[in-house]
Design an enzyme around this catalytic site. Structure first.
Site, mmCIF file in Angstrom:
data_model
loop_
_atom_site.group_PDB
_atom_site.id
_atom_site.type_symbol
_atom_site.label_atom_id
_atom_site.label_comp_id
_atom_site.label_asym_id
_atom_site.label_seq_id
_atom_site.Cartn_x
_atom_site.Cartn_y
_atom_site.Cartn_z
ATOM 1 N N HIS A 36 0.852 -1.194 0.000
ATOM 2 C CA HIS A 36 0.000 0.000 0.000
ATOM 3 C C HIS A 36 0.888 1.243 0.000
ATOM 4 O O HIS A 36 2.125 1.130 -0.085
ATOM 5 C CB HIS A 36 -0.943 -0.026 1.205
ATOM 6 C CG HIS A 36 -0.239 -0.289 2.497
ATOM 7 N ND1 HIS A 36 0.666 0.582 3.047
ATOM 8 C CD2 HIS A 36 -0.277 -1.365 3.338
ATOM 9 C CE1 HIS A 36 1.128 0.083 4.175
ATOM 10 N NE2 HIS A 36 0.594 -1.111 4.383
ATOM 11 N N ALA A 37 0.272 2.413 0.155
ATOM 12 C CA ALA A 37 1.039 3.667 0.054
ATOM 13 C C ALA A 37 2.123 3.776 1.128
ATOM 14 O O ALA A 37 3.129 4.462 0.920
ATOM 15 C CB ALA A 37 0.094 4.854 0.123
ATOM 16 N N GLY A 38 1.920 3.123 2.269
ATOM 17 C CA GLY A 38 2.956 3.128 3.307
ATOM 18 C C GLY A 38 4.207 2.426 2.794
ATOM 19 O O GLY A 38 5.330 2.952 2.895
ATOM 20 N N HIS A 39 4.018 1.241 2.199
ATOM 21 C CA HIS A 39 5.170 0.538 1.615
ATOM 22 C C HIS A 39 5.784 1.384 0.488
ATOM 23 O O HIS A 39 7.000 1.449 0.350
ATOM 24 C CB HIS A 39 4.737 -0.803 1.015
ATOM 25 C CG HIS A 39 4.226 -1.802 2.004
ATOM 26 N ND1 HIS A 39 2.925 -2.238 2.024
ATOM 27 C CD2 HIS A 39 4.851 -2.444 3.013
ATOM 28 C CE1 HIS A 39 2.778 -3.115 2.989
ATOM 29 N NE2 HIS A 39 3.922 -3.256 3.616
ATOM 30 N N GLU A 150 7.233 3.169 10.767
ATOM 31 C CA GLU A 150 7.042 3.453 12.199
ATOM 32 C C GLU A 150 5.663 3.038 12.703
ATOM 33 O O GLU A 150 5.384 3.166 13.883
ATOM 34 C CB GLU A 150 7.278 4.944 12.474
ATOM 35 C CG GLU A 150 8.742 5.312 12.343
ATOM 36 C CD GLU A 150 9.030 6.773 12.643
ATOM 37 O OE1 GLU A 150 8.087 7.570 12.792
ATOM 38 O OE2 GLU A 150 10.233 7.114 12.701
ATOM 39 N N ARG A 189 -3.590 -5.070 6.582
ATOM 40 C CA ARG A 189 -4.782 -5.658 7.211
ATOM 41 C C ARG A 189 -6.042 -4.821 6.960
ATOM 42 O O ARG A 189 -7.141 -5.322 7.129
ATOM 43 C CB ARG A 189 -4.566 -5.824 8.715
ATOM 44 C CG ARG A 189 -3.601 -6.929 9.057
ATOM 45 C CD ARG A 189 -3.645 -7.272 10.540
ATOM 46 N NE ARG A 189 -2.998 -8.537 10.788
ATOM 47 C CZ ARG A 189 -1.685 -8.706 10.944
ATOM 48 N NH1 ARG A 189 -0.894 -7.672 10.886
ATOM 49 N NH2 ARG A 189 -1.184 -9.901 11.150
#
Ligand code: PAF
Length: 280
Positions: A36-39, A150, A189
């Site tokens: 997702h955008a975090g990755h 984080e 998730r």
């Protein structure tokens, strides 16, 4: 150069040796896929800072203490490969379980005291499993830098401690949480949330964000209570824990000093367990 998909350790080792001979720096972004955008933010940073970037995509069975969580974990490898390619990474490493664990991994890491609280206390064996796979990946790739989000803040500190203990040469880089427009922390998730729980889930970050005035005026216990009450006020969500801890040591914080307190929450949203954190 087009991104290359690799599924064996030998091939990855060979490809990286060739790059290393040319003096190329190597970045590693370990993931369990369902990107997702975090990755994407981790991969982008790795691409900016390294000549060669390996994104690993491996749902690591040894870190799941709940078999149904492992069974249901989202797997979207083809979609992941398209994103990794688009972001300019060099290799997508997607090995099988047999490839990473040809024999059972019986190593036990000393992760104390960081693994004795919060996720470590509630998910026995989880961080040992994380240490097993992350150490294997670091020893395989020998990256100059490895990137971790984080959102899994406790994991980030534990990986840093493990790297120091093992004397591994890689720098561990922590990257800020990426949130949806409504504040929900990005997580693989989130794909599993029912529409009702997805709608309710932004209450978690809202409760964390809104706790500062209570924390400053009434202290740590009142702030923890307010966070729990605000989240539990949404019927689809049930708080598992709210902790206030020191951002360096994860020791419980009882008195608020600005910059030295971080709230950590785990919340059950239907069958999905979500975590988030906030620094004050
Ligand atoms: O944070 C994750 O996705 C996993 O715990 C990690 C670091 C990729 C190890 O399996």
């Amino acid at each position: 150069m087009p991104m290359q998909r690799i599924d064996t350790q030998d091939e990855l080792r060979r490809m990286l040796a060739a790059h290393r001979e040319l003096g190329h720096s190597v970045g590693l972004v370990p993931t369990m896929g369902a990107l997702h955008a975090g990755h994407a933010s981790l991969i982008r940073r790795a691409v900016e800072e390294n000549a060669v970037v390996v994104v690993s995509d491996f749902v690591n069975p040894t870190q799941f203490n709940n078999p149904s969580d492992l069974r249901n974990y989202p797997r979207t490898l083809d979609q992941d490969a398209r994103l990794v390619e688009m972001l300019g990474a060099t290799f997508l490493f997607a090995p099988s379980v047999q490839e990473m664990y040809p024999a059972p991994d019986t190593r036990v890491f000393n992760l104390a005291p960081l693994d004795t609280v919060m996720e470590g206390a509630r998910r026995p064996g989880h961080f040992n499993g994380v240490a097993q796979i992350v150490s294997k990946l670091l020893e395989l790739v020998l990256p100059d830098r490895a990137y971790f989000g984080e959102k899994d803040y406790q994991q980030l500190l534990i990986v840093k401690q493990m790297v120091r203990q093992l004397g591994l040469p890689s720098q561990i880089v922590g990257c800020p949480i990426v949130r949806e427009a409504d504040g929900l922390a990005m997580s693989s998730r989130n794909l599993l949330l029912s529409p009702e729980c997805r709608k309710a889930a932004p209450s978690i970050s809202a409760a964390l964000r809104n706790a500062l005035p209570t924390l400053s005026a009434q202290g740590v216990d009142a702030a923890k209570q307010k966070i729990a009450n605000d989240i539990n006020a949404t019927t689809a969500l049930r708080v598992e824990y709210v902790e206030m801890a020191d951002p360096e040591t994860l020791a419980p914080v009882h008195e608020y000093a600005p910059g030295h307190a971080m709230a950590f929450v785990a919340v059950q949203a239907g069958s999905v367990r979500l975590i988030d954190n906030w620094k004050y």
